[in-house]
Enzyme design. Structure first.
Site, PDB file in Angstrom:
ATOM      1  CB  CYS A  27      -0.879   0.012   1.242  1.00  0.00           C
ATOM      2  SG  CYS A  27       0.072   0.250   2.735  1.00  0.00           S
ATOM      3  CG  HIS A  50       2.779  -6.869  10.117  1.00  0.00           C
ATOM      4  ND1 HIS A  50       3.297  -7.167  11.353  1.00  0.00           N
ATOM      5  CD2 HIS A  50       1.921  -5.857  10.336  1.00  0.00           C
ATOM      6  CE1 HIS A  50       2.770  -6.382  12.261  1.00  0.00           C
ATOM      7  NE2 HIS A  50       1.934  -5.565  11.675  1.00  0.00           N
ATOM      8  CG  ASN A  77      -3.036  -5.536   5.408  1.00  0.00           C
ATOM      9  OD1 ASN A  77      -3.056  -6.151   4.365  1.00  0.00           O
ATOM     10  ND2 ASN A  77      -1.917  -5.011   5.900  1.00  0.00           N
ATOM     11  CB  THR A 121      -5.648   2.316   8.954  1.00  0.00           C
ATOM     12  OG1 THR A 121      -4.597   1.476   9.381  1.00  0.00           O
ATOM     13  CG2 THR A 121      -5.436   3.733   9.396  1.00  0.00           C
ATOM     14  CB  CYS A 172       0.507   5.547   7.166  1.00  0.00           C
ATOM     15  SG  CYS A 172      -0.586   5.790   5.776  1.00  0.00           S
ATOM     16  CD  GLU A 218      -3.491   1.666  12.405  1.00  0.00           C
ATOM     17  OE1 GLU A 218      -3.137   0.901  11.499  1.00  0.00           O
ATOM     18  OE2 GLU A 218      -4.614   2.235  12.419  1.00  0.00           O
ATOM     19  CB  SER A 275       3.260  -5.845   4.745  1.00  0.00           C
ATOM     20  OG  SER A 275       2.589  -4.989   5.613  1.00  0.00           O
ATOM     21  CG  HIS A 295      -2.190  -3.788  15.073  1.00  0.00           C
ATOM     22  ND1 HIS A 295      -1.638  -2.624  14.628  1.00  0.00           N
ATOM     23  CD2 HIS A 295      -2.005  -4.711  14.091  1.00  0.00           C
ATOM     24  CE1 HIS A 295      -1.153  -2.829  13.407  1.00  0.00           C
ATOM     25  NE2 HIS A 295      -1.361  -4.100  13.065  1.00  0.00           N
TER      26      HIS A 295
HETATM   27  S1  SF4 Z   1      -2.990   3.270   6.799  1.00  0.00           S
HETATM   28 FE1  SF4 Z   1      -1.840   1.376   6.793  1.00  0.00          FE
HETATM   29  S2  SF4 Z   1      -2.781   0.189   5.197  1.00  0.00           S
HETATM   30 FE2  SF4 Z   1      -3.404   2.279   4.861  1.00  0.00          FE
HETATM   31  S3  SF4 Z   1      -1.954   3.148   3.450  1.00  0.00           S
HETATM   32 FE3  SF4 Z   1      -1.240   3.599   5.494  1.00  0.00          FE
HETATM   33  S4  SF4 Z   1       0.120   1.945   6.011  1.00  0.00           S
HETATM   34 FE4  SF4 Z   1      -1.087   1.253   4.300  1.00  0.00          FE
END
Ligand code: SF4
Length: 643
Positions: A12, A40, A223, A165, A95, A125, A264, A123
């Site tokens: 991504c 990951h 994901n 996300t 991100c 995040e 990933s 997690h």
């Molecule tokens: S939020 Fe996560 S899945 Fe979405 S673009 Fe950013 S890194 Fe990728």
């Protein structure tokens, strides 16, 4: 066996950005330490470590002299503080979609709101998000867990809700529906990122067409696991980390196999898996072609794209752009020219839109898109054709300025000079704003597009005039608009033809000016009194027979009736008294009193209310005789009787 590779498979935007940043630092000879595995994917992490990157569990484990890379998941605020305390250099690959959630978390804390996070509490995040609020926070993994919090939620004054996300889209929709029903004080932010949304959507669609689905990705990748859950709802699905894990016996007998990959997963691993399946393939496409077809096509300003609506807020909507890993934003003013429109009324989640890219922003992964410009591009073709062949177009008048008005014709701004906007010079052309109009395009050169409303109105009026003169009759009623007033009457447009309603035909009363009864712009009902086709003249009537005061007098005031009425004028021979509007009667000087009256003004003045008796009416000559003394006699007689 046919293999279908998902277009969204692979890195991504956020992961791609973090991986490139780390490789760039290593290439420059920097000593790099990542906080936890960068992504990951053990193969990519292994490759980075082979190039010298250190994977450290926390800041304490980072050796001096190393530069820290914060991965795309983001980290709690406390980690930045520790980095500062240690005096380490760092590169933030969080991100932008995750950073946006951090800001919401901070705002929740500042506003004393409970922060609710949909996601996996373990997690990184989610831990990063939690670490960005200074207030109370709760994490729920699914609808069941959320429902169990209902009592606590009911006691909260204010709640901010965000999602990891990579949270499962369908589960998020159910949670949102629950929150909207039970927590009216909840502010919900759609924070599932487009990469996740698009992957899950494609996995959902693809898995319904396939006998088997292969999801390539790290076993610890959130994901990737979500993609597996989505695909497994419709077909037989597995996850594999590399081509070595592919069980080819499992594929035997399958006619169609779908392949997707987590955010990933690098394209090299996807290619390896596809190679491994090669003997089973009977598809014309080579792997290189398949990969190319699945890769995001570059975006550039002006490109027309298809996009699906992911979320809608009052001021903008977020869309997933087909064939791209970017998210797009369409602001309300780029969705419509209507300043009163609401985004919720224009689009809903899952709507498919044609849009034009206004600005790409690779750093943020968010592009600015426009529906208005798409419509304008599409409409431009029609407008230039209309300019050539004189076709009448329609549009909405959006605004006015000193020179004229601007009309939105199929998304194209067409300027209409004021001389071409209204038929009369004295008409207020600004009143056209907000109206739907018909016009012709008189000039179309580059950005200069000029139109005329007048020309269409003139043609339409001509046709109406012809129709009028064919069908006009005395007594026929028309609904007309008062166009102008003069001292002798009102000109009324009765459909392309202006008729004159003389001042005497406006009212039964004696008017000083037509404006006592009508104003310019009034819509009134008139009838034809006479017409002259040769000179194109029409006389109109407005006052109605049922309002004729002489008829009223005949019906309501019999000879001998007595009433009180005001004196409206004095003459040498008597006083005029107003019986009804437009009907005055004369009290002759000899009828004023039983006493001798030498001069009318000795006993009466204008405005006096007097008691009179109706003695005679001459309807032909419109003359009325009244007597005051006849009333005096009766009062006296009545008085004598009483004595
Ligand atoms: S939020 Fe996560 S899945 Fe979405 S673009 Fe950013 S890194 Fe990728």
């Amino acid at each position: 066996m046919e293999i279908i590779l998902a277009k969204t498979a692979g890195f991504c935007f956020g992961v791609d950005r973090a991986v490139k940043l780390t490789y760039d630092l290593l290439d420059k000879g920097c000593k790099v330490a990542t906080l936890g595995p960068l992504i990951h994917n053990p193969q990519v992490v292994g490759d980075l470590e082979g190039k010298g990157a250190l994977t450290c569990p926390d800041i304490d484990a980072v050796p001096d002299g190393y530069e820290v890379v914060i991965r795309s998941h983001g980290v709690p605020r406390s980690v930045y503080e520790k980095i500062g305390t240690r005096g380490l250099a760092y590169h933030d690959a969080t991100c932008p979609f995750v950073s946006k959630i951090h800001k919401i978390a901070e705002e929740a804390g500042k506003n004393g709101a409970l922060l609710l996070v949909a996601g996996d509490a373990s997690h990184p995040e989610v831990q990063g998000i939690v670490g960005h609020t200074s207030g109370e926070v709760q994490v729920f993994a699914n609808l069941d867990e959320l429902e169990n919090m209902r009592e606590n939620l009911a006691q909260q004054k204010s709640i901010y809700v965000v999602a990891q996300t990579t949270f499962r889209v369908q589960s998020w929709e159910s949670c949102k529906a629950f929150l909207k029903k039970w927590c009216t004080n909840a502010k919900i932010f759609d924070t599932i990122c487009n990469a996740t949304w698009a992957r899950q959507q494609e996995a959902e669609d693809l898995s319904q067409k396939c006998d088997h689905m292969i999801v390539i990705g790290g076993h610890h990748s959130s994901n990737t696991q979500k993609l597996l859950q989505v695909a497994a709802r419709h077909t037989d699905a597995v996850t594999i980390e590399t081509a070595d894990e592919l069980d080819r016996n499992w594929l035997r007998g399958a006619k169609v196999v779908g392949v997707t990959a987590g955010a990933s997963t690098p394209s090299s691993i996807i290619e390896e898996v596809l190679n491994c399946m090669s003997e089973e393939i009977r598809d014309d496409m080579s792997f290189a072609e398949m990969l190319e077809a699945s890769e995001a096509k570059p975006l550039f300003a002006g490109k027309i794209v298809k996009a699906k609506v992911i979320s809608v807020s009052p001021t903008e909507c977020v869309v997933g752009i087909d064939g791209s890993k970017h998210t797009g934003i369409v602001k309300l003013n780029e969705m419509t020219h209507d300043p009163n429109a609401k985004m919720e009324d224009l689009v809903k989640v899952d709507d498919e839109l044609d849009l034009v890219v206004v600005k790409t922003n690779d750093q943020e992964g968010v592009d600015t898109l426009s529906r208005v410009r798409f419509e304008a591009q599409k409409g431009m073709k029609d407008v230039s054709e209309a300019a050539e062949n004189g076709t009448v177009m329609e549009g909405d008048v959006m605004e006015s300025n000193k020179g004229g008005v601007v009309v939105n014709v199929k998304g194209v701004r067409v300027f209409v000079p004021r001389s071409q906007a209204t038929m009369r010079r004295d008409e207020d052309y600004t009143k056209l704003v907000g109206q739907h109009v018909r016009l012709v395009i008189t000039e179309c050169a580059g950005r200069k597009i000029v139109g005329s409303i007048n020309k269409v109105t003139a043609e339409e009026n001509k046709a109406k005039r012809e129709e009028f003169w064919q069908n006009v009759e005395v007594g026929k009623h028309y609904t007309g608009v008062v166009k102008s007033l003069t001292s002798y009457g009102a000109f009324v447009d009765i459909g392309g033809v202006d008729g004159l309603c003389h001042i005497s035909e406006l009212s039964w009363s004696n008017l000083k000016h037509p404006s006592e009864v009508v104003s310019v712009g009034d819509t009134i009902d008139v009838y034809v009194k006479s017409y002259d086709p040769e000179n194109q003249k029409v006389s109109l009537g407005y006052k109605k027979e049922e309002d004729n005061p002489w008829e009223k007098l005949k019906n309501e005031y019999p000879i001998g009736s007595e009433f009180t009425a005001p004196v409206v004028s004095i003459t040498k021979f008597g006083a005029f008294v107003r019986i009804l509007p437009g009907v005055d009667g004369l009290v002759h000087i000899s009828e004023i009193s039983n006493e001798r009256v030498n001069k009318v003004s000795d006993v009466l003045k204008v405005g006096d209310e007097v008691r009179v008796k109706l003695i005679n009416v001459d309807f032909d000559r419109k003359r009325i005789s009244l007597s005051m003394k006849a009333c005096e006699g009766e009062v006296e007689a009545e008085g004598s009787d009483a004595e």
